[in-house]
Design an enzyme around this catalytic site. Structure first.
Site, PDB file in Angstrom:
ATOM      1  N   THR A  40       0.873  -1.241  -0.074  1.00 26.53           N
ATOM      2  CA  THR A  40       0.027  -0.118   0.103  1.00 26.53           C
ATOM      3  C   THR A  40       0.908   1.105  -0.048  1.00 26.53           C
ATOM      4  O   THR A  40       1.143   1.804  -1.108  1.00 26.53           O
ATOM      5  CB  THR A  40      -0.911   0.061   1.283  1.00 26.53           C
ATOM      6  OG1 THR A  40      -0.289  -0.299   2.390  1.00 26.53           O
ATOM      7  CG2 THR A  40      -2.017  -1.037   1.291  1.00 26.53           C
ATOM      8  N   LYS A  64       3.903  -6.977   3.527  1.00 28.57           N
ATOM      9  CA  LYS A  64       3.762  -5.460   3.342  1.00 28.57           C
ATOM     10  C   LYS A  64       3.476  -5.076   4.622  1.00 28.57           C
ATOM     11  O   LYS A  64       3.015  -5.746   5.668  1.00 28.57           O
ATOM     12  CB  LYS A  64       2.461  -5.145   2.515  1.00 28.57           C
ATOM     13  CG  LYS A  64       1.230  -5.790   2.981  1.00 28.57           C
ATOM     14  CD  LYS A  64       0.069  -4.593   2.544  1.00 28.57           C
ATOM     15  CE  LYS A  64       0.394  -3.512   3.564  1.00 28.57           C
ATOM     16  NZ  LYS A  64      -0.895  -2.817   3.655  1.00 28.57           N
ATOM     17  N   THR A  69      -2.894  -2.603   7.827  1.00 33.44           N
ATOM     18  CA  THR A  69      -2.674  -4.001   7.708  1.00 33.44           C
ATOM     19  C   THR A  69      -1.002  -4.281   7.514  1.00 33.44           C
ATOM     20  O   THR A  69      -0.403  -3.574   7.001  1.00 33.44           O
ATOM     21  CB  THR A  69      -3.162  -4.654   6.302  1.00 33.44           C
ATOM     22  OG1 THR A  69      -4.551  -4.277   6.487  1.00 33.44           O
ATOM     23  CG2 THR A  69      -2.805  -6.076   6.440  1.00 33.44           C
ATOM     24  N   GLU A  72       6.045   4.993   8.382  1.00 32.43           N
ATOM     25  CA  GLU A  72       5.790   6.281   7.668  1.00 32.43           C
ATOM     26  C   GLU A  72       6.604   7.258   8.542  1.00 32.43           C
ATOM     27  O   GLU A  72       6.289   7.592   9.725  1.00 32.43           O
ATOM     28  CB  GLU A  72       4.236   6.469   7.967  1.00 32.43           C
ATOM     29  CG  GLU A  72       3.597   7.001   6.747  1.00 32.43           C
ATOM     30  CD  GLU A  72       2.155   6.760   6.674  1.00 32.43           C
ATOM     31  OE1 GLU A  72       1.571   6.804   7.674  1.00 32.43           O
ATOM     32  OE2 GLU A  72       1.712   6.478   5.604  1.00 32.43           O
ATOM     33  N   ASN A 126      -0.717  11.129   8.295  1.00 32.95           N
ATOM     34  CA  ASN A 126      -1.955  10.715   8.911  1.00 32.95           C
ATOM     35  C   ASN A 126      -2.966  11.470   9.114  1.00 32.95           C
ATOM     36  O   ASN A 126      -4.271  11.022   9.505  1.00 32.95           O
ATOM     37  CB  ASN A 126      -1.511  10.173  10.282  1.00 32.95           C
ATOM     38  CG  ASN A 126      -0.785   8.402   9.956  1.00 32.95           C
ATOM     39  OD1 ASN A 126      -1.336   7.696   9.499  1.00 32.95           O
ATOM     40  ND2 ASN A 126       0.531   8.323  10.090  1.00 32.95           N
TER      41      ASN A 126
END
Lengths: 406, 406
Positions: free
Chosen positions: A159, A185, A196, A282, A404
């Site tokens: 993703t 992932k 996920t 992230e 986010n």
């Protein structure tokens, strides 16, 4: 190759080289507005023994419910079909029907029993799967299945990961060369409705079902369950091990002389993939190993390590280079671990910042050098017992908030 | 004034008007490089009954250890001396000596017994108090003590708060007018080594010691223990209630006809101060009330509410206006509360976003309007029982990371 030699760490190649009897493919089905790959299929020419672990979240994606039932039942799988972009979580009974339909479509296109297909989704929560795009996507995947398709599959499951995550190790079982390959992932954080972590471990070795299950649980516990990025736990987390026995060995189990080699490869790949997720977290700028030792119990050590790794204040402090050990003391103190403040010792790499609960000899300048590195180890010794635990985590940056908030 | 009327909420004035028999002062002792006020003293002309609550963190500031002993012992206090800038936490035995010396110096300057002085510190963890600055600071405070010094004291206790937090309420006890005044610091987050929430409640009513203690605990549980900014818990958190009886009433206890008025004032001021801390939270742009109802138990409701209010993903999502209810479902699901996914209902103010665990009728545009407000209420109904709980929290912004990384 000395199959029984587990003293040397297994060599991991950063490639998705499929074991014998496996084929795979990736495709762009249009689920992502960007047009990036968003589907993948893994297929074993013969039914494979399957072990799996799933999220402990009480809110579970439809795919998790379906797969858990299938793995607990027959415990065999011919294939796995995956989509990214839509999580099929919080979609109710309609979502369960969609998941079953997705598995059935994949089974029909590959000519196997529908109950032998597993299905994974990852992406936005709360919206129905776009089956009108997923069906043609599956058609394309089935047509493209290839022994060389591992890399495409590794890209199709991503993703917001910035890079594919896959490793291949080799080992021998009964003198036959075997491969263990895994693709995953997850960039260590649950994304905005992009929740996920998915991992698929494939081997051509034959592995006893019960032994596979317990070894896989142990490997997951020591890897994917030891990383913490923001402390949130997704609705879709799933990890699978498929062993198809194409190598022709006697089934591996703990009494088999080659079991240690298999287990070492399993653990090594799982840990490496888990660390990759944190490194690709992230907005993350630093990779931090949090090691707690000297705890009254292993559970206490884990609680203290997780309190540190989940503290927003500790994690934001790592963005800078000021050794903010007061926040570490604070987090350890409110964890459920037993703590005697005047016994606590804290190290940044080899430098002792705290001894007996108060400032130790390391200078601020020396500690700042450690914190300026891309990776460092924070060690906390509680001096109360022999319990230890390690957790892998990263800093929380402004970039994390930026990504986010939208 | 109808002293027994608790139907109307007490009127709170945003001022620090000291009750009879209390004097206070603030001072700049040079502990802060900025030269801002960094010390305060509160003094009662007669020994006051004292109730208190302290941090549950196992790592406790020296001041917390000293005060807890004194409150549990005699349960009387003449005064409290406070410094900001240095927390006197993780300072070992030397820190305990400094805390006792600070109390003794304040007692000597005001002519009371040293055991009747309490002491609070807030600021950086891990460094010794600068007693060479604190002693002259105490001298200045003692000289400046005044019945009009409440506002100065309210400023002297601040660290990175952007504004003073203090309220005064009036009530009657045995027909005599009484005041309850409280001043507090804490901007809802534990700061970089600036860990602390401090609150001081002062009244001229006489209050039975045991009744004061249980009422104060209940008020703190429903206010300061119901706010969450970053989930971290400080080493220095302390709240005190001093009742000096200058009003001359019979001691208030639950059987006293005026008890409800006192208790209502106590609860109202505590809740108002707690909310002020969240509103003044570092970098916070939104104030969010998280209400969970329909839980299997009150403990379940609290667990679910705290999971939402402590989730980095939920809190970063509030910076924007996209109703990211999938993250709320996720947080509720991994809380320790019993959850049946297909029963969950979620509202943003009055708008239903989720029903039966799936998307409900509210449109994204309508929900975005709610989220664009400076304050809104997120209500989660688990539909499993009658347990309910409310937590007050704020968003996590890029500004929060910016402030805390240095």
């Amino acid at each position: 190759m000395k199959p029984n030699d587990t003293s040397a760490a297994p060599v991991l190649r950063p490639r998705c080289v499929l074991p014998r009897g496996f084929r795979a493919a990736g495709a762009s089905a249009g689920l992502k507005a960007s047009g990036a790959p968003d589907m993948a299929m893994i297929f074993s020419d013969r039914p494979a023994t399957v072990a799996a672990t799933f999220t402990a979240n009480q809110v579970k994606a439809a795919t998790v419910r379906l797969d858990a039932e299938r793995v607990a039942g027959l415990g065999l799988a011919h294939g796995i079909v995956v989509n990214s972009g839509q999580a099929n979580a919080c979609t109710g009974k309609a979502g369960l029907r969609d998941a079953a339909a997705m598995a059935a479509w994949a089974a029909a296109r590959t000519g196997v029993d529908p109950s032998l297909f597993l299905v994974c989704s990852t992406g936005r929560i709360g919206i129905r799967l776009d089956m009108a795009k997923i069906r043609p996507g599956i058609d394309a995947l089935a047509a493209a299945l290839s022994p060389a398709g591992g890399e495409d599959a590794a890209r199709g499951i991503l993703t917001t990961d910035t890079r594919p995550k896959r490793f291949t190790a080799v080992f021998a079982a009964d003198g036959r060369p075997c491969r263990l390959t895994a693709l995953a992932k997850g960039s260590g954080m649950i994304r905005p409705n992009m929740a996920t972590m998915l991992a698929f471990f494939l081997t051509d070795a034959a592995v006893d079902r019960r032994a596979a299950s317990s070894a896989f649980r142990a490997a997951v516990a020591a890897s994917f369950n030891r990383i913490s990025v923001d402390g949130d736990q997704s609705t879709n987390d799933s990890a699978f091990l498929l062993a198809n026995g194409a190598a022709g060995n006697r089934p591996l189990r703990p009494s088999h002389p080659d079991w240690p080699a298999f287990e070492a490869a399993l653990r090594a790949i799982a840990l490496r993939l888990a660390k990759e997720m944190v490194r690709d977290g992230e907005g993350a700028s630093k990779f931090v190993t949090v090691a707690v030792r000297g705890a009254a119990s292993a559970a206490d050590a884990e609680s203290a390590a997780r309190a540190i790794a989940n503290s927003a204040l500790v994690k934001t402090s790592w963005v800078g280079t000021y050794p903010n050990w007061g926040r570490v003391m604070d987090a350890v103190g409110y964890s459920s671990a037993r703590v005697k403040e005047d016994k606590v010792e804290i190290f940044y790499d080899g430098l002792r910042a705290v001894r007996g609960g108060v400032r130790a000899e390391a200078t601020g300048a020396a500690l700042s050098k450690v914190l300026a590195q891309k990776e460092f180890t924070l060690t906390v010794d509680l001096h109360l017992g022999r319990g230890s635990a390690t957790v892998y985590t990263c800093d929380i940056t402004e970039e994390y908030v930026r990504i986010n908030k939208d």
